[in-house]
Scaffold this motif. Sequence first.
Motif, PDB file in Angstrom:
ATOM      1  N   VAL A 122     -14.498 -25.012 -44.752  1.00 27.13           N
ATOM      2  CA  VAL A 122     -13.982 -24.983 -46.120  1.00 27.13           C
ATOM      3  C   VAL A 122     -14.958 -25.712 -47.037  1.00 27.13           C
ATOM      4  CG1 VAL A 122     -12.103 -25.725 -47.634  1.00 27.13           C
ATOM      5  CG2 VAL A 122     -11.593 -24.865 -45.341  1.00 27.13           C
ATOM      6  N   GLU A 124     -16.546 -25.977 -51.410  1.00 23.63           N
ATOM      7  CA  GLU A 124     -16.021 -26.056 -52.783  1.00 23.63           C
ATOM      8  C   GLU A 124     -15.562 -24.703 -53.300  1.00 23.63           C
ATOM      9  OE1 GLU A 124     -17.565 -27.068 -57.289  1.00 23.63           O
ATOM     10  OE2 GLU A 124     -18.540 -28.062 -55.610  1.00 23.63           O
ATOM     11  N   THR A 126     -14.488 -22.205 -51.624  1.00 27.98           N
ATOM     12  CA  THR A 126     -13.243 -21.851 -50.941  1.00 27.98           C
ATOM     13  C   THR A 126     -12.062 -22.450 -51.681  1.00 27.98           C
ATOM     14  OG1 THR A 126     -14.460 -21.988 -48.841  1.00 27.98           O
ATOM     15  CG2 THR A 126     -12.057 -21.825 -48.723  1.00 27.98           C
ATOM     16  N   LYS A 127     -12.175 -23.729 -52.027  1.00 28.09           N
ATOM     17  CA  LYS A 127     -11.095 -24.414 -52.737  1.00 28.09           C
ATOM     18  C   LYS A 127     -10.874 -23.804 -54.113  1.00 28.09           C
ATOM     19  CE  LYS A 127     -12.186 -28.789 -50.423  1.00 28.09           C
ATOM     20  NZ  LYS A 127     -12.673 -30.174 -50.623  1.00 28.09           N
ATOM     21  N   ARG A 128     -11.976 -23.481 -54.802  1.00 26.70           N
ATOM     22  CA  ARG A 128     -11.859 -22.906 -56.150  1.00 26.70           C
ATOM     23  C   ARG A 128     -11.144 -21.561 -56.098  1.00 26.70           C
ATOM     24  NH1 ARG A 128     -16.460 -23.873 -57.865  1.00 26.70           N
ATOM     25  NH2 ARG A 128     -16.054 -25.339 -59.544  1.00 26.70           N
ATOM     26  N   PHE A 131      -7.495 -21.977 -55.292  1.00 26.39           N
ATOM     27  CA  PHE A 131      -6.774 -22.534 -56.430  1.00 26.39           C
ATOM     28  C   PHE A 131      -6.526 -21.474 -57.494  1.00 26.39           C
ATOM     29  CE2 PHE A 131      -6.666 -25.486 -60.232  1.00 26.39           C
ATOM     30  CZ  PHE A 131      -5.381 -25.933 -59.971  1.00 26.39           C
ATOM     31  N   GLU A 164      -8.070 -27.612 -41.892  1.00 25.56           N
ATOM     32  CA  GLU A 164      -8.736 -28.020 -43.131  1.00 25.56           C
ATOM     33  C   GLU A 164      -8.188 -27.245 -44.324  1.00 25.56           C
ATOM     34  OE1 GLU A 164     -13.357 -28.847 -44.600  1.00 25.56           O
ATOM     35  OE2 GLU A 164     -12.946 -27.869 -42.674  1.00 25.56           O
ATOM     36  N   PHE A 165      -7.996 -25.932 -44.154  1.00 23.54           N
ATOM     37  CA  PHE A 165      -7.496 -25.117 -45.255  1.00 23.54           C
ATOM     38  C   PHE A 165      -6.031 -25.442 -45.548  1.00 23.54           C
ATOM     39  CE2 PHE A 165      -5.797 -21.491 -47.492  1.00 23.54           C
ATOM     40  CZ  PHE A 165      -6.831 -21.135 -48.351  1.00 23.54           C
ATOM     41  N   VAL A 168      -5.730 -28.293 -47.807  1.00 27.88           N
ATOM     42  CA  VAL A 168      -6.036 -27.931 -49.191  1.00 27.88           C
ATOM     43  C   VAL A 168      -4.874 -27.157 -49.823  1.00 27.88           C
ATOM     44  CG1 VAL A 168      -7.560 -26.542 -50.653  1.00 27.88           C
ATOM     45  CG2 VAL A 168      -8.527 -27.924 -48.814  1.00 27.88           C
ATOM     46  N   SER A 169      -4.363 -26.159 -49.114  1.00 25.00           N
ATOM     47  CA  SER A 169      -3.325 -25.291 -49.677  1.00 25.00           C
ATOM     48  C   SER A 169      -1.992 -25.997 -49.853  1.00 25.00           C
ATOM     49  CB  SER A 169      -3.137 -24.043 -48.807  1.00 25.00           C
ATOM     50  OG  SER A 169      -2.691 -24.399 -47.510  1.00 25.00           O
ATOM     51  N   ASN A 359     -12.637 -30.265 -55.990  1.00 22.47           N
ATOM     52  CA  ASN A 359     -12.790 -30.835 -54.648  1.00 22.47           C
ATOM     53  C   ASN A 359     -11.551 -31.593 -54.198  1.00 22.47           C
ATOM     54  OD1 ASN A 359     -15.447 -30.034 -53.798  1.00 22.47           O
ATOM     55  ND2 ASN A 359     -16.235 -31.329 -55.430  1.00 22.47           N
ATOM     56  N   LEU A 361      -8.542 -31.604 -56.200  1.00 20.88           N
ATOM     57  CA  LEU A 361      -7.384 -31.018 -56.866  1.00 20.88           C
ATOM     58  C   LEU A 361      -6.588 -32.068 -57.649  1.00 20.88           C
ATOM     59  CD1 LEU A 361      -6.062 -28.442 -54.239  1.00 20.88           C
ATOM     60  CD2 LEU A 361      -7.620 -28.084 -56.147  1.00 20.88           C
TER      61      LEU A 361
END
Length: 417
Positions: A122, A124, A126-128, A131, A164-165, A168-169, A359, A361
């Motif tokens: 994961v 940056e 990926t996070k963007r 989101f 890891e994901f 984030v989620s 990064n 959130l």
Amino acid sequence: MLDNNQLLRFTTAGSVDDGKSTLIGRLLYDSKSIFEDQLEAIENTSKKKGHEGVDLALFTDGLRDEREQGITIDVAYRYFTTPKRKFIIADTPGHIQYTRNMVTGASTANVATILIDARHGVIEQTKRHAFIASLLQIPHIIVCVNKMDLVDFSEEVFNNIVSEFEEVSSKMLVKDVRFIPMSALLGDNVVNKSENMPWYQGAPMLHTLETMHISSDINKVDARFPVQTVIRPQRDGFIDYRGYAGRVASGILRTGDEVTVMPSGFTSKVKSINLHDKELEEAYAPMSVSITLEDDIDISRGDMIVRSNNKPEPSQDIEVMLCWLNNSAAKPRAKYTIKHTSNDQKAMIKEVVYKYDINTLERNSDDTDLAMNDIAKVKIRTTKPLMIDAYRENRTTGSIILVDDATNETVAAGMIV
């Protein structure tokens, strides 16, 4: 049973070189959804480039600039059908400067497929992308952990990325997340189940897409009819006809319904609903029709016809989750054109309430500069009231775009909160 005509729109997202175009090429190739002349052309191009087999990415990288660079820089749309479902794919670019294209491709999607390179995990982007998918309230996310062949199809690597994901989620409004380990290049778990990863007990990607339940994202309760134009035909038999043409944004309007014209507030009843030369008893989203009213009311483009017992809130001060799309930063208190359904008004960004750190959130209320790819909550003031709903309730009347008057470029897209 699935409706054979049911359409599923999905978008691909991920960092550059994660294999999005190869994945779509594999989907089309293995599901036999490619015409012979297309396949022949791609085979010839692959040979010229010195590839041993077919370069699957060329099925979507159709623009010359993309082929020369070997990357996708625009949203490439592809269509294919299986016996169970029809699909529209939006292949979006991976480079950070093209995140705005991802917003465009994802804005109408039912499913977001986010690719992760198994070697990198994961990152940056990926996070963007995750989101943005959550902001756009895409109900389903499929996380494709690609290039598993380069990590020896390791279950441990896959599980680490899943953990890891999920971390984030958990900070986002994501309803349904599914994880699939795959190798798009070799075809593992794309259309056919992988023999190299017996530890994975789930379905391959195509089967997941074919069997996934897709509910309509159209609001069926709140009747909203933005007027696009007034029809006054000057022909015999139509002299007294005054129709208001547009597309039903949400809900249902029926003949005889008591309606209110916003923002004037005048009331009347629906006299007739016309589609070409046919007269209908009702119209529902997303039909394009012409409506006549029993009373002669001054109505023009940008007005909205709604049911009197269910009216939106006219507002000049709007709070919006804004994705800044332009290369140039937002100008302090500069005026833009705001486009909301068929209504265009002048608007000004009054205040940046906070920005998101992609990064972590976390919300940052100290940094109020809006640059490309920034996501922020802002307050916007318009010159005249807009008839708005919250985006979570109505995707059509809850979304806006901002246009720079000097360059005519779309600089931002927003979801009303």
